[in-house]
Design an enzyme around this catalytic site. Sequence first.
Site, short mmCIF file in Angstrom:
data_model
loop_
_atom_site.label_atom_id
_atom_site.label_comp_id
_atom_site.label_asym_id
_atom_site.label_seq_id
_atom_site.Cartn_x
_atom_site.Cartn_y
_atom_site.Cartn_z
N ASP A 1 -36.05 -5.21 5.80
CA ASP A 1 -35.21 -4.51 4.84
C ASP A 1 -33.83 -5.14 4.71
OD1 ASP A 1 -34.79 -2.08 3.15
OD2 ASP A 1 -33.21 -1.70 4.62
N LEU B 1 -30.67 3.59 0.79
CA LEU B 1 -30.18 3.22 -0.54
C LEU B 1 -29.97 1.72 -0.70
CD1 LEU B 1 -27.58 6.09 -1.08
CD2 LEU B 1 -29.81 5.85 -2.18
N ARG B 2 -30.32 0.95 0.34
CA ARG B 2 -30.10 -0.49 0.23
C ARG B 2 -30.93 -1.09 -0.90
NH1 ARG B 2 -30.73 -1.99 5.31
NH2 ARG B 2 -28.52 -2.16 5.78
N ALA B 3 -32.15 -0.57 -1.11
CA ALA B 3 -33.00 -1.09 -2.18
C ALA B 3 -32.35 -0.89 -3.54
CB ALA B 3 -34.37 -0.42 -2.14
#
Length: 730
Positions: free
Chosen positions: A198, A279-281
């Site tokens: 991720d 929320l990184r995506a």
Amino acid sequence: MTPPYPFAAVVGLADLRLALLLNAVSPAIGGVLVRGEKGTAKSTVVRALARLLPSMDVVAGCRFGCDPASPYGACPDGPHSAGQDAGQGVVVRRARLVELPVGATEDRLVGALDLERALTAGQAAYSPGLLAAAHRGVLYVDEVNLLHDHLVDLLLDAAAMGEAYVERDGVSVRHAARFLLVGTMNPEEGELRPQLLDRFGLAVQVRAPREPRERVEVVRRRLAYEADPAAFAARWADADAELAERIDIARRRLPAVGLPDAELTRIAHVCATFEVDGLRADLVVARAALALAAWHGRDRVTAQDVRDAARLALPHRRRRDPFDAPDLDEQALEDALNSAPPPADADGARDGGDPGGPDDADDRDRRGDGPDGGLGSGSDGAAERDGDGDLDGDGSGPDDGPDGPDDDGPDGGPGQGGPGGAVPDEDGTPLRPVPHGDTRQRDGVDEGRYASAGQQHAEAAAPRRARLFAVKGTGEGAAGRRSPAYTRMGRTVGARVPGGTLTALHLAATVRAAARQQQARGRAPGGPLRLAAADLREPVRQGRESNLVLFCVDASGSMAARRRMGAVKGAVLSLLLDAYQRRDKVGLVTFRGSEAALALPPTSSVEAGAARLRELPTGGRTPLAAGLRRAAHTLRVERLRDPHRRALLIVVTDGRATAGADPVGEAMRIADGLAAGGVSAVVVDCESGVVRLGLAARLAARLGAEHVPLAEVTAQGLAGVARRDRRRAA
């Protein structure tokens, strides 16, 4: 110096080149993870990228590459004054490509303090590491999945924070470390942990082209490069220069690119639909979409930009199980994009437009960045031009003739799989149970009847959390999470004289060693402690190591009786999952009929082990001796290859031995040899039923191994045993 292979001369690999170029435009995307089979030019493409990055101003004499316009405030070579010009200590240099070797140490990565000079000469000398060298450039990690966990953690923390910290023995140093992180890996050699996957902004799956024409062109260009690297690079210099100029233009355009509310809502809807964690995506997709718009010369993000960005940013974030390969359902992505609700602000909805609507279609037709054109689409890996007619490096160059590879390349090029994006290779496909035909088992059927009936298949039970099995004693292998070992990380248990460069100080032991010499050295009462190099001591730390876990699994007919093999496969899958979490290598020996086979040579890929196990047939007699002999041979070979990695042999059997002239005696003699050789072993007893012969327990005694009933392999099984014992005690 031999010039690197030109980026523009690379054939195919459209998604990989796009992901690298987007990160060159916007390093905030977070880097690229390249997954693919061996021999697919992963390293070649990455090394070629560095020559396309724009030159940069650097503070003269700064070992950390500070930007004169905004120098790092805590730079160890500072302080630097902001706003320096070329006449006041500023130099211009190209962005660097720094390679991190798999065997690098922590000191090589983050830098090291010269403790000997600090203690004996009073000088705080700091030597920068690879993170400092990569600042404002590219940090390339080949085989990132083989990098030690503590190095990966340091690396990704620096990439996320933009700073590197060295905290050691009361001295703190920090410096800027902003770089484009690129990692390559072969899934056959093991996967990265999901949380590390991720941290990479984009992920690309690559594979060699299957189209003969394209393979011919790859070989032709490579041979031409090897024959005369300078001449080959010169032929592609103009194409590389055009790409470099386009990167520079896109970088300057990027701050002015707008992200309409409609597209931001679309991004949030897609990420929520795919249930990605955190929320990184969302941030990565947004940044990649902005970079795509800048790359194509647009002043706002379109639905096509969001589609292409999501295709690169989401596959590796969909991984939910260690046995799963990163992938993305293309139809599900299209459905999510098309079903995005309008934003709360009606004006934002009008700005964004509908996915695939007339306005977007017209834009794609004009610019050539739709499903059939442009580097951003990933739909034609053999020959691609962007909407402005710029060369992207794949099918129009000095080597192309009328029958060149830019006419009718395969959809998607190598590893792209058409508009759908990455196509997993044979070892990267999602692992799902395959149809096995008749899996019915009969109670009380002996293995002779199973042998006559042919191979049988049993579906594996779902894996569960397994109990910990460890190797006896204390080792010195690679850091991991299974067996006790002396490692660089862990609890301090003693001190010793350093065998080489001192990298960590045991202060108390150093003071004790020096105290005995103070009178001889003429120390004045109340004066400072007088130290010499011979006084220095380093800590001895005890942590845990990773091991080779070799499974030796009985697949004979007796194991198929009473529907036992499904439970056996589930237990071994549980142990495989445990080995993945503890960073072990795994291997699989199976025996049935009259012979044993090394179904999976020792590897870090538990995904491959799970695939072999799920497809394992059962039936026939029980050549226990052959299985143990094959296991012993495999352990001997691996000990020669990696003498510091200790092994744990897990024999999964009911203890029967029915194949051979003296099946039981031969098996016991081999077991005695394994015990005499110091092999740590565990025997998982698969015997079931009311009447039990205790054969597996006898085998465990000869091996000097722990004897564990099948039901007690998992934590759930142990909990059930504990409850049963409490009921008996009551």
